[in-house]
Design a protein around this motif. Structure first.
Motif, PDB file in Angstrom:
ATOM      1  N   SER A 407       0.856  -1.189   0.000  1.00  0.00           N
ATOM      2  CA  SER A 407       0.000   0.000   0.000  1.00  0.00           C
ATOM      3  C   SER A 407       0.889   1.235   0.000  1.00  0.00           C
ATOM      4  O   SER A 407       1.994   1.218   0.563  1.00  0.00           O
ATOM      5  N   LYS A 408       0.402   2.307  -0.611  1.00  0.00           N
ATOM      6  CA  LYS A 408       1.189   3.541  -0.623  1.00  0.00           C
ATOM      7  C   LYS A 408       0.272   4.728  -0.869  1.00  0.00           C
ATOM      8  O   LYS A 408      -0.903   4.579  -1.229  1.00  0.00           O
ATOM      9  N   ILE A 421       4.821   7.667  -1.379  1.00  0.00           N
ATOM     10  CA  ILE A 421       5.109   7.505   0.047  1.00  0.00           C
ATOM     11  C   ILE A 421       4.703   6.095   0.453  1.00  0.00           C
ATOM     12  O   ILE A 421       3.515   5.750   0.429  1.00  0.00           O
ATOM     13  N   GLN A 422       5.701   5.267   0.825  1.00  0.00           N
ATOM     14  CA  GLN A 422       5.397   3.866   1.107  1.00  0.00           C
ATOM     15  C   GLN A 422       6.138   3.317   2.318  1.00  0.00           C
ATOM     16  O   GLN A 422       5.593   2.499   3.064  1.00  0.00           O
ATOM     17  N   PHE A 423       7.398   3.757   2.540  1.00  0.00           N
ATOM     18  CA  PHE A 423       8.218   3.164   3.594  1.00  0.00           C
ATOM     19  C   PHE A 423       8.750   4.239   4.542  1.00  0.00           C
ATOM     20  O   PHE A 423       8.890   5.412   4.164  1.00  0.00           O
ATOM     21  N   GLY A 427      12.899   1.397   6.120  1.00  0.00           N
ATOM     22  CA  GLY A 427      12.433   0.544   5.048  1.00  0.00           C
ATOM     23  C   GLY A 427      11.203  -0.275   5.382  1.00  0.00           C
ATOM     24  O   GLY A 427      10.823  -1.179   4.624  1.00  0.00           O
ATOM     25  N   ARG A 428      10.543   0.031   6.494  1.00  0.00           N
ATOM     26  CA  ARG A 428       9.335  -0.693   6.875  1.00  0.00           C
ATOM     27  C   ARG A 428       8.115  -0.012   6.272  1.00  0.00           C
ATOM     28  O   ARG A 428       8.079   1.211   6.158  1.00  0.00           O
ATOM     29  N   PRO A 429       7.085  -0.805   5.903  1.00  0.00           N
ATOM     30  CA  PRO A 429       5.876  -0.202   5.328  1.00  0.00           C
ATOM     31  C   PRO A 429       5.218   0.766   6.304  1.00  0.00           C
ATOM     32  O   PRO A 429       5.098   0.473   7.507  1.00  0.00           O
ATOM     33  N   LEU A 430       4.800   1.913   5.781  1.00  0.00           N
ATOM     34  CA  LEU A 430       4.090   2.886   6.622  1.00  0.00           C
ATOM     35  C   LEU A 430       2.634   2.475   6.851  1.00  0.00           C
ATOM     36  O   LEU A 430       2.055   2.792   7.894  1.00  0.00           O
ATOM     37  N   TYR A 431       2.052   1.753   5.862  1.00  0.00           N
ATOM     38  CA  TYR A 431       0.624   1.460   5.907  1.00  0.00           C
ATOM     39  C   TYR A 431       0.387  -0.045   5.820  1.00  0.00           C
ATOM     40  O   TYR A 431       1.217  -0.795   5.281  1.00  0.00           O
ATOM     41  N   SER A 432      -0.748  -0.490   6.340  1.00  0.00           N
ATOM     42  CA  SER A 432      -1.101  -1.899   6.273  1.00  0.00           C
ATOM     43  C   SER A 432      -1.361  -2.293   4.820  1.00  0.00           C
ATOM     44  O   SER A 432      -1.776  -1.474   3.997  1.00  0.00           O
ATOM     45  N   SER A 433      -1.104  -3.557   4.502  1.00  0.00           N
ATOM     46  CA  SER A 433      -1.295  -4.032   3.128  1.00  0.00           C
ATOM     47  C   SER A 433      -2.719  -4.548   2.945  1.00  0.00           C
ATOM     48  O   SER A 433      -3.425  -4.834   3.907  1.00  0.00           O
ATOM     49  N   GLY A 434      -3.118  -4.640   1.705  1.00  0.00           N
ATOM     50  CA  GLY A 434      -4.448  -5.165   1.409  1.00  0.00           C
ATOM     51  C   GLY A 434      -5.435  -4.072   1.102  1.00  0.00           C
ATOM     52  O   GLY A 434      -5.231  -2.889   1.382  1.00  0.00           O
ATOM     53  N   VAL A 459      -1.971   7.462  10.664  1.00  0.00           N
ATOM     54  CA  VAL A 459      -0.554   7.563  10.324  1.00  0.00           C
ATOM     55  C   VAL A 459      -0.310   8.927   9.691  1.00  0.00           C
ATOM     56  O   VAL A 459      -0.927   9.269   8.679  1.00  0.00           O
ATOM     57  N   VAL A 460       0.589   9.709  10.288  1.00  0.00           N
ATOM     58  CA  VAL A 460       0.842  11.078   9.815  1.00  0.00           C
ATOM     59  C   VAL A 460       2.304  11.206   9.399  1.00  0.00           C
ATOM     60  O   VAL A 460       3.206  10.898  10.176  1.00  0.00           O
ATOM     61  N   VAL A 461       2.524  11.637   8.142  1.00  0.00           N
ATOM     62  CA  VAL A 461       3.868  11.914   7.641  1.00  0.00           C
ATOM     63  C   VAL A 461       3.947  13.388   7.256  1.00  0.00           C
ATOM     64  O   VAL A 461       2.923  14.035   7.027  1.00  0.00           O
ATOM     65  N   ASN A 462       5.162  13.916   7.197  1.00  0.00           N
ATOM     66  CA  ASN A 462       5.301  15.312   6.775  1.00  0.00           C
ATOM     67  C   ASN A 462       5.264  15.409   5.259  1.00  0.00           C
ATOM     68  O   ASN A 462       5.090  14.413   4.562  1.00  0.00           O
ATOM     69  N   GLN A 463       5.451  16.616   4.743  1.00  0.00           N
ATOM     70  CA  GLN A 463       5.325  16.850   3.305  1.00  0.00           C
ATOM     71  C   GLN A 463       6.325  16.024   2.503  1.00  0.00           C
ATOM     72  O   GLN A 463       6.056  15.646   1.366  1.00  0.00           O
TER      73      GLN A 463
END
Length: 552
Positions: A407-408, A421-423, A427-434, A459-463
């Motif tokens: 997921s991304k 935006i994915q990891f 290098g770990r996934p930011l979001y659950s898959s599926g 899940v909050v990431v910056n710009q």
């Protein structure tokens, strides 16, 4: 001043007669006086003089000498000419101009300098450091990524001597691209480092200026913060890929595989908002008791999404192929069916007032303008899920791979992919898959907020796509699991997310700190949006109604 008969000693003399040792000081006029000159000085009844003992004078800023009239102090400030002036200047060159006390101007200038210093130290300088860190991270990963390309080329060396020359050529091409890639990043680093050096010098000079009492230094200060808010362009390099193919001796070079060209592009640097624009919106405190101000019956069996067009009109999507525009009185204003005839995955309204919807049946993102549907994005290997429109009129889309293993979040400008935006940094996934629910919203500070239902987290990431925090529910709640669905943000940078099974809305600040709940007798809240006046619209899943709630 040196006494003419005592050149080896420093003697402070009266500013008026310049012959007798001073004893007093006028705080209003900032002049030193001897005993005999005090009476003469006080004879000017146009001013409220305050003569004190020289030893008991207050520490006041030093008036500068007028550059035009050397025997005068610049006690006033000309607002129109932006310079300190003396009383003689006022009666001549600056007659009729707007004037103020130079000490008042000195104080306001100090405040302006202090704000510039705070913005440089707390916002602009750290952002450049972050940019430098991003480039260093990319450079550190460059060796690994190009190593994979070289390895892929090595694996094609199955005909040994016959294809050694071709393999070496591929490696040479890869090395040349790597060198160009590194050179581009080195140049970007040098530019950022130069800016950082300039910022350090400006910050140092500002601190010195703030500590001085010299009016001329502060009055000539010119802010360069606006120049540095325009961040440097970020270098975007598309890593080449190696496309191997089966070896055919007759068409060896053609069949060996091809190396895509190195693509080095420079994105236009964006301008940071000023500290005032970012941190000083009109303050709207939270209401102790939020209240429902309108209820809209959408006519769906199940309701999933709501998106504000105007303060009194909302787009909705439910369990069928029709998207409806309704007013607060539940009147249907417009309805549009998807091009595929299938249920839309999500909807959003652009800054121009056009409707966008995602369709996971044909992997497209579509724009509706003047009731005509245009397919702007078609995905390969990925399914689009949820969508939002940013302050810069970009589209942010959550998506899942066809095999449901990845997921991304992807940013698009028009049909062009600008960011993926994915990891996280490890290098770990930011979001659950599926193919699970992942509503998203851009916050006022440009953070990207995703309500990841399967992970039970916001899940909050910056710009730039770096993880800022994860919110997994209020710490005191140990009985009911957090079940986020819709998410939105407001003018105060609050993050609001729907907790469906607990029938409530969580309100967080921009740093993920829980503030309070909104209940308002909600029944399975699903989709959320906020209008320009910070009214919250909640799509209730099972009642198929939209509730308009005032919470600020």
């Amino acid at each position: 001043m040196l006494h003419p008969r005592r050149s080896a000693q420093t003697v402070l003399l009266c500013d008026l007669c310049e012959t007798v040792n001073l004893q007093s000081h006028c705080e209003l006029c900032n002049v030193h006086l001897c005993k005999d000159c005090v009476e003469e000085h006080l004879s000017d009844s146009s001013k409220k003089h305050n003569v004190v003992s020289f030893l008991h004078r207050k520490s006041t800023p030093t008036y500068s000498r007028c550059p035009t009239h050397a025997d005068k102090h610049s006690e006033l400030y000309c607002e129109e000419c932006d310079v300190p002036v003396c009383s003689t200047c006022v009666s001549k060159k600056h007659r009729g101009h707007n004037l103020c006390d130079v000490l008042e101007k000195f104080s306001s200038k100090k405040e302006s300098l202090q704000k510039d210093l705070e913005e440089l130290e707390s916002r602009i300088y750290p952002r450049y450091e972050e940019m430098a860190s991003d480039v260093q991270t990319e450079k550190s990963e460059l060796e690994t990524n190009y190593g994979k390309l070289t390895t892929a080329a090595d694996q094609q060396e199955v005909l040994h001597r016959e294809i050694t020359a071709i393999v070496n050529q591929r490696k040479s091409d890869i090395q040349e691209m790597k060198n160009k890639h590194m050179a581009a990043l080195d140049k970007n680093t040098d530019e950022i480092t130069q800016r950082i050096t300039e910022l350090r010098k400006i910050i140092e000079d500002l601190k010195k200026t703030l500590n001085t009492k010299d009016v001329s230094l502060t009055s000539t200060y010119k802010s360069r913060n606006g120049e540095f808010r325009q961040l440097l362009p970020k270098v975007r390099v598309t890593l080449p890929s190696f496309s191997p193919s089966k070896i055919n001796k007759d068409q060896l070079n053609k069949m060996f595989g091809s190396l895509s060209p190195l693509s080095i592009n420079t994105e236009q640097g964006y301008t940071m908002k000023s500290a005032e624009a970012v941190s000083s919106p009109p303050v709207k405190p939270l209401l102790d008791e939020p209240r429902v101000t309108a209820t809209i019956d959408t006519g769906y069996y199940y309701l999933y999404s709501v998106s504000c067009l105007r303060k009194d009109q909302v787009w909705t999507r439910g369990e069928n192929k029709t998207m409806k525009l309704l007013n607060l009185q539940s009147k249907l204003l417009t309805s549009i069916q998807t091009k595929s005839g299938d249920t839309p995955r999500d909807i959003a309204v652009t800054r121009d007032g056009d409707l966008v919807y995602t369709d996971d049946s044909n992997n497209t993102v579509n724009l509706i303008k003047n009731k005509k549907i245009q397919t702007v994005i078609t995905l390969q290997g990925w399914r689009p899920d949820y969508v939002c429109c940013t302050a810069g009129n970009d589209l942010l889309v959550t998506m899942d791979s066809d095999d449901d293993k990845q997921s991304k979040v992807v940013r698009y400008t028009g049909s062009t992919e600008k960011q993926s935006i994915q990891f996280d940094d490890q290098g770990r996934p930011l979001y659950s898959s599926g193919g699970y629910i992942k509503y998203l919203s851009e916050n006022r500070n440009l953070d990207i907020c995703v309500a990841d239902h399967s992970a039970s987290a916001v899940v909050v990431v910056n710009q730039s796509g770096k993880l800022r925090f994860r919110y997994t529910g209020h710490p005191s709640n140990t009985e009911q699991s957090f079940d986020p669905r819709g998410i939105t943000t407001d003018s105060q940078s609050h993050i609001l997310t729907a907790d469906i099974d607990n029938h409530r809305i969580h309100i967080l600040d921009q740093d993920g700190q829980f503030l309070r709940y909104i209940h308002c007798d909600l029944s399975y809240p699903f989709g959320l949006c906020v209008d320009i006046r910070d009214n919250l619209f909640v799509a209730e899943y099972d009642t198929a109604k939209v509730k308009k709630i005032q919470y600020l």
